[in-house]
Design an enzyme around this catalytic site. Structure first.
Site, short mmCIF file in Angstrom:
data_model
loop_
_atom_site.label_atom_id
_atom_site.label_comp_id
_atom_site.label_asym_id
_atom_site.label_seq_id
_atom_site.Cartn_x
_atom_site.Cartn_y
_atom_site.Cartn_z
N TYR A 48 -11.46 -0.31 27.41
CA TYR A 48 -12.84 -0.06 26.77
C TYR A 48 -13.85 -0.88 27.36
CZ TYR A 48 -11.59 -3.62 22.96
OH TYR A 48 -11.35 -4.58 22.39
N CYS A 49 -15.23 -0.78 27.66
CA CYS A 49 -16.27 -1.50 28.11
C CYS A 49 -15.80 -2.08 29.36
CB CYS A 49 -16.64 -2.59 27.41
SG CYS A 49 -18.06 -3.41 27.78
N PRO A 50 -15.36 -0.70 30.46
CA PRO A 50 -14.60 -1.17 31.64
C PRO A 50 -15.87 -1.66 32.73
CG PRO A 50 -15.05 1.15 31.63
CD PRO A 50 -15.19 0.55 30.16
#
Length: 295
Positions: free
Chosen positions: A158-160
């Site tokens: 997540y939040c790459p």
């Protein structure tokens, strides 16, 4: 993947690295009475303005017991209002931040690290250098714990982003940024303890609701459980978790100060009153908050 080595150490003449002299530490990791997760973001917005007017550079550390923070793109997904209500029903404080990046779950095992400073040059847009600075700070803080930190996007996290920080192929930290006219804030979330897979499941469940009906090739993260891990999972229980990581960051920053530099920075320090911060949080909520789409 790339790896940092010793960029924050003193040089052979004992000089501090450029940009670290006179940096103050604001540790709020034990200040847990503020329920609104936008409060620390609003505080940083005000401190960033002040840094642009001549105030000191600050490393800000904070935590929140149970929150879910979206990026602007997340908040525009068609199911974001429904997904927000689902999170709130489970006791999460939900907000949209005004910096880059995507959705991040927060709890007491996540240490948020922000570096607030004035731009070095007028119109400075070289954000990669600023991301590198945060990378080096975190990598140096973890070196004594035996953690060789890699950077580069981790598929399924997540939040790459290009500045995903990882150990052994699993992400524990993401970095985002908020730039103002004269100053900026580099923000990192560090999953120091707890189960990385559980946080990944929560983020994936959010996107399953928020992106319902969105085309399969749309730009939102496809989160997988095995992409994320905490530092205690990666380094072992001997690491010490959130408190140990926060202490390591503070030590790295403070070891790179001189007495004269600290005195000069402390003389310029200004902290806004809580009422000012809450007012700024409400302004941010009004500007970036999720709005129900008309039926």
């Amino acid at each position: 993947m790339e790896r940092a080595y010793e960029p924050l150490n003193k040089d052979d003449k004992g000089h501090q690295p450029s940009g670290w002299e006179g940096v103050l530490v604001l540790d709020r990791t034990d200040e847990l009475g503020e329920a609104d997760v936008l409060y620390p973001f609003a505080l940083e917005e005000l401190l960033c303005r002040y840094a642009g007017e001549g105030g000191p550079s600050i490393v800000h550390l904070w935590r929140h017991p149970r929150a879910f923070v979206m990026g602007l793109r997340d908040s525009r997904l068609p199911g974001a209002p429904q997904a927000t209500r689902w999170l709130q029903a489970q006791g999460y404080n939900v907000a949209v931040r005004n910096s880059g990046g995507a959705a991040v779950p927060l709890d007491l095992g996540v240490v948020n690290v922000s570096f607030i400073r004035a731009k070095r040059r007028k119109g400075d847009l070289d954000f990669r250098d600023d991301f590198e600075t945060m990378y080096e700070l975190i990598a140096t803080a973890l070196r004594e714990a035996g953690g060789g930190v890699d950077k580069g996007e981790i598929v399924g996290a997540y939040c790459p982003g290009d500045f995903d920080l990882s150990i052994g192929g699993r992400k524990f930290c993401g970095i985002a940024q908020r730039r103002q006219q004269h100053a900026y804030v580099v923000q990192a979330f560090v999953v120091a303890e707890g189960a990385g897979a559980a946080k990944a499941r929560l983020a994936r469940a959010f996107y399953e609701r928020a992106a319902e009906g969105v085309a399969a090739d749309a730009a939102y993260p496809r989160v997988t459980e095995d992409s994320m891990a905490s530092l205690t999972e990666l380094l072992g229980e001997r690491f010490g978790g959130a408190a140990a990581f926060a202490d390591a960051v503070k030590r790295v920053v403070r070891e790179r100060q001189s007495e004269a530099g600290l005195a000069a920075a402390s003389a310029k320090l200004w902290l806004p009153q809580a009422a000012e911060v809450r007012e700024m949080a409400e302004q941010m909520r009004a500007r970036y908050g999720i709005l129900e789409k008309p039926q």
